[in-house]
Design a protein around this motif. Sequence first.
Motif, short mmCIF file in Angstrom:
data_model
loop_
_atom_site.label_atom_id
_atom_site.label_comp_id
_atom_site.label_asym_id
_atom_site.label_seq_id
_atom_site.Cartn_x
_atom_site.Cartn_y
_atom_site.Cartn_z
N ALA A 81 45.34 49.75 27.56
CA ALA A 81 46.38 50.16 26.61
C ALA A 81 47.69 50.45 27.34
O ALA A 81 48.77 50.12 26.84
N VAL A 82 47.62 51.04 28.53
CA VAL A 82 48.84 51.31 29.30
C VAL A 82 49.53 50.00 29.69
O VAL A 82 50.74 49.86 29.56
N PHE A 83 48.75 49.04 30.17
CA PHE A 83 49.35 47.75 30.55
C PHE A 83 49.94 47.04 29.35
O PHE A 83 51.02 46.46 29.42
N LEU A 84 49.23 47.04 28.24
CA LEU A 84 49.74 46.35 27.06
C LEU A 84 50.95 47.05 26.46
O LEU A 84 51.82 46.39 25.88
N PHE A 85 51.05 48.36 26.61
CA PHE A 85 52.23 49.06 26.13
C PHE A 85 53.46 48.64 26.95
O PHE A 85 54.53 48.37 26.40
N GLY A 86 53.28 48.55 28.26
CA GLY A 86 54.38 48.09 29.11
C GLY A 86 54.79 46.66 28.78
O GLY A 86 55.97 46.31 28.80
N TRP A 87 53.81 45.82 28.49
CA TRP A 87 54.11 44.44 28.12
C TRP A 87 54.85 44.41 26.78
O TRP A 87 55.79 43.64 26.61
N ALA A 88 54.43 45.24 25.83
CA ALA A 88 55.06 45.24 24.51
C ALA A 88 56.52 45.70 24.58
O ALA A 88 57.36 45.24 23.81
N TRP A 96 57.34 33.52 27.11
CA TRP A 96 56.02 32.91 26.92
C TRP A 96 55.11 33.08 28.13
O TRP A 96 53.89 33.14 28.00
N THR A 97 55.71 33.18 29.31
CA THR A 97 54.91 33.41 30.51
C THR A 97 54.22 34.76 30.45
O THR A 97 53.04 34.89 30.76
N GLY A 98 54.96 35.76 30.04
CA GLY A 98 54.38 37.09 29.87
C GLY A 98 53.33 37.12 28.77
O GLY A 98 52.32 37.81 28.88
N PHE A 99 53.58 36.36 27.71
CA PHE A 99 52.60 36.29 26.63
C PHE A 99 51.30 35.66 27.12
O PHE A 99 50.21 36.14 26.81
N ALA A 100 51.42 34.59 27.90
CA ALA A 100 50.22 33.94 28.45
C ALA A 100 49.48 34.89 29.39
O ALA A 100 48.24 34.96 29.38
#
Length: 135
Positions: A81-88, A96-100
Amino acid sequence: MKQDATVIIAQYWAVGLFVVAVSALCAFMIGVASLLGGRSKGRSKSLPFESGVVGTGSARQRFSVKFYLVAMLFVIFDIEAVFLFGWAVAVREVGWTGFAGAAVFILILLAGLIYDSRVGALDWAPKRKVRDPEF
């Protein structure tokens, strides 16, 4: 030199006031607790308790390995969840690179979750016995 000190005080006066206010609040709470706190002594006052229930048995009881497994799974998915929050937060900048990259990350964790459920790491209840129907 005097001008520099005045500028620093003008910039950081709120931080100093906050530190003084927090220190005063802590001193007030400790002082009130010591004045109003209970002072009675007795046999039952010195016993440890958990939620009002006096403990029984040994404190060295064993826990199931599943307890630790679930705790480790919680930590893993909490970090996810911490990593995905930073990504969001940076989704527009990474494109798209980050999305992949996030999709691969989620797929790896999903594979781990499927593996854990297949090996029984998430099964808490005992397995049901299959009964043969009587004719």
